[in-house]
Write a protein that holds these residues in place. Structure first.
Motif, short mmCIF file in Angstrom:
data_model
loop_
_atom_site.label_atom_id
_atom_site.label_comp_id
_atom_site.label_asym_id
_atom_site.label_seq_id
_atom_site.Cartn_x
_atom_site.Cartn_y
_atom_site.Cartn_z
N SER A 47 -4.08 -57.48 45.87
CA SER A 47 -4.41 -56.45 44.88
C SER A 47 -3.82 -56.78 43.51
CB SER A 47 -3.94 -55.08 45.36
OG SER A 47 -4.30 -54.08 44.42
N VAL A 48 -2.58 -57.26 43.49
CA VAL A 48 -1.98 -57.67 42.21
C VAL A 48 -2.83 -58.76 41.58
CG1 VAL A 48 0.01 -58.83 41.15
CG2 VAL A 48 0.39 -56.96 42.76
N ALA A 49 -3.21 -59.76 42.36
CA ALA A 49 -4.02 -60.88 41.83
C ALA A 49 -5.35 -60.38 41.27
CB ALA A 49 -4.26 -61.92 42.92
N ARG A 50 -6.02 -59.48 41.99
CA ARG A 50 -7.30 -58.94 41.52
C ARG A 50 -7.14 -58.17 40.21
NH1 ARG A 50 -9.06 -56.48 47.18
NH2 ARG A 50 -10.20 -58.24 48.03
N GLN A 51 -6.11 -57.34 40.15
CA GLN A 51 -5.92 -56.52 38.96
C GLN A 51 -5.49 -57.37 37.75
OE1 GLN A 51 -4.18 -52.55 39.48
NE2 GLN A 51 -4.26 -52.92 41.69
N LEU A 52 -4.67 -58.38 37.97
CA LEU A 52 -4.31 -59.28 36.86
C LEU A 52 -5.54 -60.03 36.37
CD1 LEU A 52 -0.90 -60.74 38.10
CD2 LEU A 52 -1.25 -59.21 36.15
N THR A 88 -2.55 -49.13 48.27
CA THR A 88 -2.22 -50.52 47.94
C THR A 88 -2.49 -50.80 46.47
OG1 THR A 88 -2.72 -51.20 50.20
CG2 THR A 88 -2.74 -52.92 48.51
N ASP A 89 -3.64 -50.40 45.98
CA ASP A 89 -4.01 -50.65 44.58
C ASP A 89 -3.09 -49.90 43.62
OD1 ASP A 89 -6.05 -52.34 45.37
OD2 ASP A 89 -7.62 -50.82 45.16
N GLN A 90 -2.67 -48.69 43.98
CA GLN A 90 -1.77 -47.91 43.13
C GLN A 90 -0.41 -48.59 43.03
OE1 GLN A 90 -2.01 -45.35 41.11
NE2 GLN A 90 0.13 -44.78 40.85
N ILE A 91 0.12 -49.06 44.15
CA ILE A 91 1.41 -49.74 44.16
C ILE A 91 1.33 -51.04 43.35
CG2 ILE A 91 3.11 -50.92 45.62
CD1 ILE A 91 2.36 -48.75 47.80
N ALA A 92 0.26 -51.80 43.55
CA ALA A 92 0.07 -53.04 42.79
C ALA A 92 -0.03 -52.76 41.30
CB ALA A 92 -1.17 -53.78 43.29
N ALA A 93 -0.76 -51.72 40.93
CA ALA A 93 -0.89 -51.34 39.51
C ALA A 93 0.46 -50.96 38.93
CB ALA A 93 -1.89 -50.20 39.36
N ARG A 94 1.25 -50.25 39.71
CA ARG A 94 2.59 -49.86 39.25
C ARG A 94 3.45 -51.10 38.97
NH1 ARG A 94 6.13 -47.73 36.72
NH2 ARG A 94 7.72 -46.38 37.58
N ALA A 95 3.35 -52.10 39.84
CA ALA A 95 4.10 -53.35 39.63
C ALA A 95 3.65 -54.04 38.35
CB ALA A 95 3.93 -54.28 40.83
N ILE A 96 2.35 -54.11 38.12
CA ILE A 96 1.82 -54.74 36.91
C ILE A 96 2.27 -53.95 35.68
CG2 ILE A 96 -0.30 -55.28 35.64
CD1 ILE A 96 -1.57 -55.80 38.47
N LEU A 155 2.23 -55.42 30.21
CA LEU A 155 1.21 -56.32 29.66
C LEU A 155 0.09 -55.60 28.92
CD1 LEU A 155 0.68 -58.57 32.80
CD2 LEU A 155 2.17 -59.03 30.86
N ALA A 156 -0.18 -54.37 29.34
CA ALA A 156 -1.35 -53.64 28.85
C ALA A 156 -1.06 -52.15 29.00
CB ALA A 156 -2.57 -54.04 29.68
N PRO A 157 -1.97 -51.31 28.53
CA PRO A 157 -1.81 -49.88 28.82
C PRO A 157 -1.71 -49.68 30.34
CG PRO A 157 -3.54 -50.21 27.21
CD PRO A 157 -3.16 -51.58 27.71
N PRO A 158 -1.03 -48.63 30.78
CA PRO A 158 -0.81 -48.42 32.21
C PRO A 158 -2.10 -48.43 33.03
CG PRO A 158 0.51 -46.89 30.94
CD PRO A 158 -0.39 -47.59 29.97
N LEU A 159 -2.02 -49.10 34.18
CA LEU A 159 -3.12 -49.15 35.12
C LEU A 159 -2.98 -48.08 36.19
CD1 LEU A 159 -3.25 -53.00 35.84
CD2 LEU A 159 -4.79 -51.71 34.37
#
Length: 185
Positions: A18-23, A162-170, A175-179
């Motif tokens: 999920s982190v990889a996809r969102q980055l 999973t996506d929420q936790i990954a977004a929080r890490a990013i 790097l950008a406005p909050p995901l």
């Protein structure tokens, strides 16, 4: 913009994917390093195509044994590193400066360069050794982010969690406005 993503052998390989996809969605160049146990966990938890999906999201894949890779040097500019998931073995190595493979060496580089290092530590229950290593890693400058669901957001699926936790890490990399969705959003 360039980020290092480490995936170690703890359960939770979907977090790394999920982190990889969102980055990738942010047009961030991602350097990926996976421990041997991490590769096994991706196969077990994300299925046969999990590694290929992950590979498609990153700019560079580095072998875990290549301690001479570019991301092992502080002279290579990156915005920071996320280890998702971070096993207790990797945490211990990072907390104690044991740069014995590329994942832990790249993490050590983030610390020495005073860059953000986000560790999604994955284990339960925790031993005193785990807690001490988390304290040591925090004192060195890491951010410990256990993958704990934000139940107040009313998630409807494991993928949403999973996506929420990954977004929080990013988001912690700035790097950008909050995901990540926030309270009251």
């Amino acid at each position: 913009m360039r980020v290092v993503l480490g995936i170690s052998g703890a359960s939770g390989a979907a977090l790394g994917l999920s982190v990889a996809r969102q980055l990738a969605g942010l047009d961030v160049e991602t350097d990926l390093v996976i421990s041997p146990a991490g590769r096994r966990t991706i196969a077990l938890e994300c299925g046969d195509g999990g590694f290929e999906k992950l590979r498609d999201c990153v700019a560079r894949l580095h072998p875990a044994g290549d301690v001479g890779a570019s991301i092992a040097s502080g002279s290579v500019p990156v915005a920071g590193m996320i280890v998702a998931p971070c096993s207790m073995r990797s945490l211990a190595a990072i907390a104690n400066g044991l740069d014995d493979n590329l994942l832990t060496r790249a993490a050590g580089v983030q610390l020495k360069e005073r860059r953000r290092l986000i560790l999604l530590t994955r284990e339960a229950p925790l031993t005193l050794a785990h807690l001490r290593n988390m304290t040591s890693a925090t004192e060195l400058g890491s951010i410990i982010l256990p993958p704990v669901p934000a139940y107040y957001l009313g998630p409807l699926s494991v993928q949403e969690i999973t996506d929420q936790i990954a977004a929080r890490a990013i988001d912690l990399l700035g790097l950008a406005p909050p995901l990540a969705r926030s309270w009251g959003s």
